[in-house]
Design a protein around this motif. Structure first.
Motif, PDB file in Angstrom:
ATOM      1  N   LEU A 129       3.168 -21.945  39.879  1.00 30.88           N
ATOM      2  CA  LEU A 129       2.158 -21.456  38.940  1.00 30.88           C
ATOM      3  C   LEU A 129       0.774 -21.862  39.435  1.00 30.88           C
ATOM      4  CD1 LEU A 129       1.314 -20.217  36.213  1.00 30.88           C
ATOM      5  CD2 LEU A 129       1.677 -22.486  35.188  1.00 30.88           C
ATOM      6  N   VAL A 130      -0.110 -20.872  39.616  1.00 28.11           N
ATOM      7  CA  VAL A 130      -1.482 -21.116  40.049  1.00 28.11           C
ATOM      8  C   VAL A 130      -2.411 -20.708  38.913  1.00 28.11           C
ATOM      9  CG1 VAL A 130      -3.264 -20.624  41.761  1.00 28.11           C
ATOM     10  CG2 VAL A 130      -0.854 -20.685  42.452  1.00 28.11           C
ATOM     11  N   VAL A 131      -3.051 -21.701  38.278  1.00 33.15           N
ATOM     12  CA  VAL A 131      -3.957 -21.449  37.157  1.00 33.15           C
ATOM     13  C   VAL A 131      -5.383 -21.474  37.689  1.00 33.15           C
ATOM     14  CG1 VAL A 131      -4.685 -22.164  34.859  1.00 33.15           C
ATOM     15  CG2 VAL A 131      -2.319 -22.563  35.605  1.00 33.15           C
ATOM     16  N   VAL A 132      -6.080 -20.359  37.534  1.00 29.50           N
ATOM     17  CA  VAL A 132      -7.452 -20.226  38.031  1.00 29.50           C
ATOM     18  C   VAL A 132      -8.387 -20.265  36.830  1.00 29.50           C
ATOM     19  CG1 VAL A 132      -9.028 -18.839  39.422  1.00 29.50           C
ATOM     20  CG2 VAL A 132      -6.567 -18.783  39.904  1.00 29.50           C
ATOM     21  N   THR A 133      -9.089 -21.384  36.625  1.00 31.68           N
ATOM     22  CA  THR A 133      -9.880 -21.564  35.419  1.00 31.68           C
ATOM     23  C   THR A 133     -10.890 -22.688  35.611  1.00 31.68           C
ATOM     24  OG1 THR A 133      -9.749 -21.996  33.033  1.00 31.68           O
ATOM     25  CG2 THR A 133      -8.208 -23.178  34.448  1.00 31.68           C
ATOM     26  N   ASP A 134     -11.874 -22.734  34.702  1.00 35.46           N
ATOM     27  CA  ASP A 134     -12.774 -23.885  34.668  1.00 35.46           C
ATOM     28  C   ASP A 134     -12.333 -24.893  33.621  1.00 35.46           C
ATOM     29  OD1 ASP A 134     -13.368 -22.552  32.357  1.00 35.46           O
ATOM     30  OD2 ASP A 134     -15.438 -22.055  32.890  1.00 35.46           O
ATOM     31  N   GLY A 135     -11.220 -24.610  32.946  1.00 31.40           N
ATOM     32  CA  GLY A 135     -10.649 -25.538  31.989  1.00 31.40           C
ATOM     33  C   GLY A 135     -11.165 -25.407  30.572  1.00 31.40           C
ATOM     34  N   MET A 145      -6.695 -24.274  40.133  1.00 32.84           N
ATOM     35  CA  MET A 145      -7.832 -23.954  40.967  1.00 32.84           C
ATOM     36  C   MET A 145      -9.091 -24.079  40.093  1.00 32.84           C
ATOM     37  SD  MET A 145      -8.677 -20.456  43.076  1.00 32.84           S
ATOM     38  CE  MET A 145      -7.007 -20.345  43.665  1.00 32.84           C
ATOM     39  N   ASP A 146      -9.865 -25.114  40.310  1.00 32.28           N
ATOM     40  CA  ASP A 146     -11.006 -25.463  39.463  1.00 32.28           C
ATOM     41  C   ASP A 146     -12.213 -24.598  39.822  1.00 32.28           C
ATOM     42  OD1 ASP A 146     -12.963 -26.619  37.943  1.00 32.28           O
ATOM     43  OD2 ASP A 146     -12.500 -28.681  38.530  1.00 32.28           O
ATOM     44  N   CYS A 147     -12.650 -23.765  38.855  1.00 31.91           N
ATOM     45  CA  CYS A 147     -13.763 -22.849  39.086  1.00 31.91           C
ATOM     46  C   CYS A 147     -15.080 -23.360  38.515  1.00 31.91           C
ATOM     47  CB  CYS A 147     -13.450 -21.485  38.475  1.00 31.91           C
ATOM     48  SG  CYS A 147     -11.950 -20.737  39.112  1.00 31.91           S
ATOM     49  N   GLU A 148     -15.095 -24.577  38.002  1.00 29.88           N
ATOM     50  CA  GLU A 148     -16.321 -25.108  37.417  1.00 29.88           C
ATOM     51  C   GLU A 148     -17.359 -25.345  38.507  1.00 29.88           C
ATOM     52  OE1 GLU A 148     -17.401 -28.253  33.900  1.00 29.88           O
ATOM     53  OE2 GLU A 148     -15.907 -28.846  35.398  1.00 29.88           O
ATOM     54  N   SER A 149     -18.623 -25.028  38.200  1.00 30.81           N
ATOM     55  CA  SER A 149     -19.696 -25.183  39.171  1.00 30.81           C
ATOM     56  C   SER A 149     -20.921 -25.739  38.472  1.00 30.81           C
ATOM     57  CB  SER A 149     -20.018 -23.837  39.837  1.00 30.81           C
ATOM     58  OG  SER A 149     -20.443 -22.895  38.866  1.00 30.81           O
ATOM     59  N   GLY A 150     -21.920 -26.058  39.244  1.00 34.70           N
ATOM     60  CA  GLY A 150     -23.149 -26.603  38.682  1.00 34.70           C
ATOM     61  C   GLY A 150     -23.152 -28.118  38.679  1.00 34.70           C
ATOM     62  N   ARG A 151     -24.313 -28.677  38.334  1.00 34.12           N
ATOM     63  CA  ARG A 151     -24.460 -30.136  38.353  1.00 34.12           C
ATOM     64  C   ARG A 151     -23.746 -30.793  37.178  1.00 34.12           C
ATOM     65  NH1 ARG A 151     -30.834 -31.134  40.020  1.00 34.12           N
ATOM     66  NH2 ARG A 151     -30.719 -30.150  42.089  1.00 34.12           N
ATOM     67  N   MET A 152     -23.864 -30.189  35.992  1.00 35.25           N
ATOM     68  CA  MET A 152     -23.253 -30.764  34.796  1.00 35.25           C
ATOM     69  C   MET A 152     -21.821 -30.240  34.668  1.00 35.25           C
ATOM     70  SD  MET A 152     -25.561 -32.731  33.664  1.00 35.25           S
ATOM     71  CE  MET A 152     -24.871 -33.106  32.048  1.00 35.25           C
ATOM     72  N   ARG A 153     -20.863 -31.055  35.020  1.00 40.24           N
ATOM     73  CA  ARG A 153     -19.460 -30.646  34.991  1.00 40.24           C
ATOM     74  C   ARG A 153     -18.701 -31.470  33.962  1.00 40.24           C
ATOM     75  NH1 ARG A 153     -17.592 -29.131  41.149  1.00 40.24           N
ATOM     76  NH2 ARG A 153     -19.555 -28.167  41.794  1.00 40.24           N
ATOM     77  N   LEU A 154     -17.823 -30.790  33.224  1.00 35.13           N
ATOM     78  CA  LEU A 154     -17.061 -31.441  32.170  1.00 35.13           C
ATOM     79  C   LEU A 154     -15.726 -31.997  32.662  1.00 35.13           C
ATOM     80  CD1 LEU A 154     -17.682 -28.835  29.302  1.00 35.13           C
ATOM     81  CD2 LEU A 154     -18.940 -30.949  29.791  1.00 35.13           C
ATOM     82  N   GLY A 155     -15.262 -31.516  33.803  1.00 33.73           N
ATOM     83  CA  GLY A 155     -13.990 -32.005  34.339  1.00 33.73           C
ATOM     84  C   GLY A 155     -12.777 -31.554  33.554  1.00 33.73           C
ATOM     85  N   LEU A 156     -12.910 -30.436  32.820  1.00 32.45           N
ATOM     86  CA  LEU A 156     -11.797 -29.980  31.983  1.00 32.45           C
ATOM     87  C   LEU A 156     -10.627 -29.470  32.819  1.00 32.45           C
ATOM     88  CD1 LEU A 156     -13.814 -28.118  29.200  1.00 32.45           C
ATOM     89  CD2 LEU A 156     -12.757 -30.381  29.088  1.00 32.45           C
ATOM     90  N   ALA A 189      -5.060 -30.131  34.878  1.00 31.57           N
ATOM     91  CA  ALA A 189      -4.132 -30.393  35.983  1.00 31.57           C
ATOM     92  C   ALA A 189      -3.286 -31.629  35.695  1.00 31.57           C
ATOM     93  CB  ALA A 189      -4.907 -30.560  37.283  1.00 31.57           C
ATOM     94  N   GLY A 190      -3.903 -32.645  35.105  1.00 32.12           N
ATOM     95  CA  GLY A 190      -3.137 -33.831  34.754  1.00 32.12           C
ATOM     96  C   GLY A 190      -2.070 -33.535  33.720  1.00 32.12           C
ATOM     97  N   GLU A 214      -1.314 -29.951  41.113  1.00 32.82           N
ATOM     98  CA  GLU A 214      -2.294 -30.273  42.139  1.00 32.82           C
ATOM     99  C   GLU A 214      -3.635 -29.682  41.713  1.00 32.82           C
ATOM    100  OE1 GLU A 214      -3.009 -29.555  46.961  1.00 32.82           O
ATOM    101  OE2 GLU A 214      -1.152 -28.885  45.981  1.00 32.82           O
ATOM    102  N   HIS A 215      -4.693 -30.477  41.808  1.00 37.44           N
ATOM    103  CA  HIS A 215      -6.024 -30.031  41.407  1.00 37.44           C
ATOM    104  C   HIS A 215      -6.835 -29.721  42.657  1.00 37.44           C
ATOM    105  CE1 HIS A 215     -10.322 -30.934  40.258  1.00 37.44           C
ATOM    106  NE2 HIS A 215      -9.999 -29.986  39.406  1.00 37.44           N
ATOM    107  N   VAL A 216      -7.306 -28.480  42.750  1.00 39.83           N
ATOM    108  CA  VAL A 216      -8.034 -28.025  43.934  1.00 39.83           C
ATOM    109  C   VAL A 216      -9.315 -27.349  43.499  1.00 39.83           C
ATOM    110  CG1 VAL A 216      -7.953 -26.616  46.021  1.00 39.83           C
ATOM    111  CG2 VAL A 216      -5.862 -27.650  45.156  1.00 39.83           C
ATOM    112  N   ALA A 217     -10.426 -27.754  44.060  1.00 39.59           N
ATOM    113  CA  ALA A 217     -11.689 -27.077  43.788  1.00 39.59           C
ATOM    114  C   ALA A 217     -11.668 -25.699  44.428  1.00 39.59           C
ATOM    115  CB  ALA A 217     -12.859 -27.893  44.328  1.00 39.59           C
ATOM    116  N   LEU A 218     -12.366 -24.763  43.800  1.00 33.43           N
ATOM    117  CA  LEU A 218     -12.365 -23.385  44.294  1.00 33.43           C
ATOM    118  C   LEU A 218     -12.815 -23.311  45.746  1.00 33.43           C
ATOM    119  CD1 LEU A 218     -12.000 -20.383  43.609  1.00 33.43           C
ATOM    120  CD2 LEU A 218     -14.380 -20.352  42.827  1.00 33.43           C
TER     121      LEU A 218
END
Length: 697
Positions: free
Chosen positions: A619-625, A654-665, A670-671, A676-680
């Motif tokens: 399963l590959v989840v593509v999201t910013d959380g 697959m973590d799609c969050e970008s920018g300086r202010m990141r929430l880490g959701l 992934a936890g 496995e947590h992978v940045a885009l």
């Protein structure tokens, strides 16, 4: 029951022509038939068997040796001065799930160990020698069988090496395959081995569809009487084929014709020289079919339309086919300035369908009629005649925004967008944990009947799975002899001191290889992903994963979620090009129903496990959380993730969050999934390689 007559098939002029040309000139190399389900692909190929000319064989030879030139290494030889026999040419069917020993033949290992005698039983490839080999759903063929076919098609021989015993025999056949592109594409190497390719589709003409049904019902009511009604037409067509085969050696392929062929193949930038050779052979066969002794521009035009479409593809997302205008331009460029083989100043005008241009004797490939010989797709061998619509699977969008309150902030509407992807790159390898027993592939570790030998299975087992001694598997010679040797004090020895080996002494190899998996992509298409640059990057990454799945022989599925719901944009399939098309047209905008997306993905995995329990999922989840659909959205999403984690499914976020202010959701998600947590930006394999080089410097 007698097979459906070839001349009773309605329409399908291009397919009929391709099959006839391969019958006239087997050196063309066969036909690949691509089309939707229920288009009479299988029926037409099976009906061809009745038109094949008889062949002369060595009497009693199980390998169909030619009496004029017997195979020196034939297992039934040497033949000396052979007696001749004549039999019908065969069309041998190779089942998709056939065991390798059934395809290439097998040695009686017990007899070889006990008596020292090599007893080779011929397989399907031996039966197809000097005939035709038909593979229905060839794109679903296991990789090890594909490798076997490639070897036999390239060398014209089959060689079996087992436990130090080598057996080889001739295997020259015309390869015919049918496939539904929605179920996956062929490996490029096997695709190139097909001389010609034809795209077929069910007719949209009501009168023609009525005639198809009428003939099929008549055939099912009384097959013998129906076939008898077309017997004369089939016999006449067989005679025309024989006449064309007799004429073929006399057909002249002039230098001007060869120049045209080379110009056409160069214009379409096909790889290698096989395209030129196949086009030349097809053009000569078409000339013979039309009763001409010289290849003309029209013959080359027809040959190019059949021989080149599948050879110009560069990646699995390219649509097959050739451009008619480009073909005509290439033909004109190769013609001498003041000569015109067609006598029409080099302008072919409307070239029409290649299948309609080849009217041979009695024009069996010309316009259809309602009488015998007109031809009819048989809908009976495959369910249905229509795919039920071939949309892209996405909802209608247009330029209308979402209803008020459906924006990411819950108040402002957000318009749907469609953003295209860039060129795919080589993706990082993601695997499923542990070892499985799924279909052959190139992704995760597997134990089964193929691969490298890593040990010996427990007594009574013949494969790495739970199947017992009745399944296919290869014996481990050393372990077998060791087991027999332990029993020697009680059994004694054979005359001459030989070791006594009994069936219960056989031990089988434990093998480790690679398997293909189900890669289920769960893609966030909500407003938080709507920035064009980010969504383009997401689609490029997913497209790269699809290309990787194609190369590793995986099945793929696509679940998307946006606004207030999740949908299965593509049920699990082997066709990554269909998945790419759905991804390309994926709209974005609206809230983020993350919980709904994970729940729908879990349901897809559950159903697929019931259908194919041996194929393990990834399963590959593509999201910013983020989760913004309804109250307690994030809590519901985490609960859905926990439920998936309890099933033990291997996952990647697959973590799609970008920018300086990141929430880490996404990392939190992934936890929860145990994923496995992978940045885009780290999906590309080159990214990891560059980082290793940087740290080593």
């Amino acid at each position: 029951m007698r097979p459906y007559p070839f001349t009773a098939v309605v329409g399908m002029a291009e397919l009929r022509l391709a099959l006839l040309l391969c019958t006239i000139s087997p050196s063309i190399g066969g036909v690949l038939v691509r089309g939707e389900k229920g288009t009479a692909k299988s029926t037409m190929v099976r009906a061809l068997a009745g038109l094949l000319p008889d062949v002369d064989v060595v009497d009693g030879c199980r390998f169909s040796c030619d009496p004029a030139a017997p195979d020196d290494s034939c297992p039934d030889g040497p033949h000396g001065t052979p007696e001749e026999a004549r039999r019908p040419a065969r069309l041998v069917e190779l089942p998709v799930g056939a065991a390798e020993e059934r395809v290439v033949g097998s040695l009686d290992l017990e007899r070889a160990l006990r008596d020292g005698t090599t007893d080779f039983q011929p397989g399907l490839l031996a039966g197809a020698h000097r005939g035709m080999l038909y593979v229905d759903e060839v794109n679903l063929l296991h990789d090890h069988l594909v490798d076997t076919l490639l070897d036999a098609a390239a060398m014209g021989r089959v060689t079996v090496e087992r436990e130090g015993v080598s057996v080889s025999h001739a295997a020259r056949f015309v390869l015919i395959g049918t496939m539904n592109p929605e179920e996956g594409e062929l490996r490029p190497q096997l695709l190139d081995r097909f001389g010609l390719t034809v795209e077929v589709a069910s007719s949209r003409d009501a009168a023609e569809r009525v005639e198809v049904v009428r003939r099929r019902l008549a055939y099912e009511a009384d097959p013998d009487a129906f076939a008898a009604g077309y017997a004369d037409d089939d016999a006449a067509l067989a005679a025309d084929i024989a006449a064309a085969r007799d004429l073929l050696p006399s057909v002249t392929l002039t230098d001007e014709a060869l120049l045209q062929i080379a110009e056409v193949c160069a214009a379409f930038e096909v790889d290698g020289m096989r395209a030129d050779i196949v086009t030349a052979r097809t053009a000569a066969a078409h000339a013979a079919w039309c009763g001409r002794d010289t290849v003309s521009t029209e013959d080359i035009r027809v040959a190019a339309r059949l021989a080149l479409p599948h050879r110009r593809r560069r990646n699995p997302f390219d649509a097959p086919g050739i451009d008619s205008d480009q073909l005509e331009e290439a033909l004109r460029n190769a013609q001498p300035p003041e000569t015109d083989p067609d006598g029409d100043s080099g302008d072919s005008g409307d070239s029409g369908d290649s299948g309609d241009s080849g009217g041979g004797p009695d024009d069996p490939d010309g316009p259809d009629d309602d009488g015998p010989g007109g031809g009819a797709p048989d809908p009976g061998d495959e369910a249905g005649t229509d795919s039920g619509g071939r949309g892209d699977g996405s909802r209608p969008t247009g330029d209308t925004g979402e209803p008020a309150g459906d924006g990411e902030d819950g108040t402002a509407p957000r318009k749907q967008q469609r953003v295209g992807a860039e060129a795919p790159y080589r993706a990082k390898l993601f695997t499923v944990q542990g070892a499985g027993t799924g279909a052959d592939g190139r992704r995760s570790r597997a134990e089964g009947e193929r691969g490298r030998t890593v040990g010996v299975l427990p007594e009574g087992r013949r494969s790495g799975s739970s199947r017992s001694v009745g399944s296919a598997g290869s014996a481990h010679l050393v372990a077998t002899l060791r087991a027999a040797a332990r029993q020697r004090p009680r059994r004694g020895a054979r005359d001459g001191g030989g070791l006594v080996v009994l069936p219960r002494d056989l031990r089988y190899a434990r093998k480790e290889g690679k398997e293909g998996n189900l890669v289920l992509l769960c893609v966030d298409a909500s407003g938080s992903m709507g920035a064009k640059s980010r969504m383009r990057e997401v689609k490029t990454a997913v497209l790269s994963l699809l290309l990787d799945a194609y190369q590793r022989r995986d099945k793929v599925g696509l679940v998307t979620f946006r606004a207030s719901e999740a949908e299965v944009a593509l049920p699990p399939t082997g066709s990554v090009d269909v998945a790419a098309a759905r991804l390309e047209q994926l709209p974005t905008g609206g809230r983020t129903p993350l919980a709904e997306g994970l729940t729908r993905a879990a349901e897809v995995l559950r159903v697929e496990a019931l259908r194919d329990g041996n194929r393990r999922p990834l399963l590959v989840v593509v999201t910013d959380g983020r989760a913004t659909s309804g109250p307690e959205a994030l809590a519901r999403a985490h609960a859905a993730a926990d439920a998936i984690a309890r099933t033990g499914v291997s996952s990647v976020v697959m973590d799609c969050e970008s920018g300086r202010m990141r929430l880490g959701l996404a990392a939190t998600l992934a936890g929860r999934l145990g994923a496995e947590h992978v940045a885009l930006g780290d999906v590309a394999a080159e990214t990891l390689t560059d980082e290793v080089k940087r740290r080593a410097a």
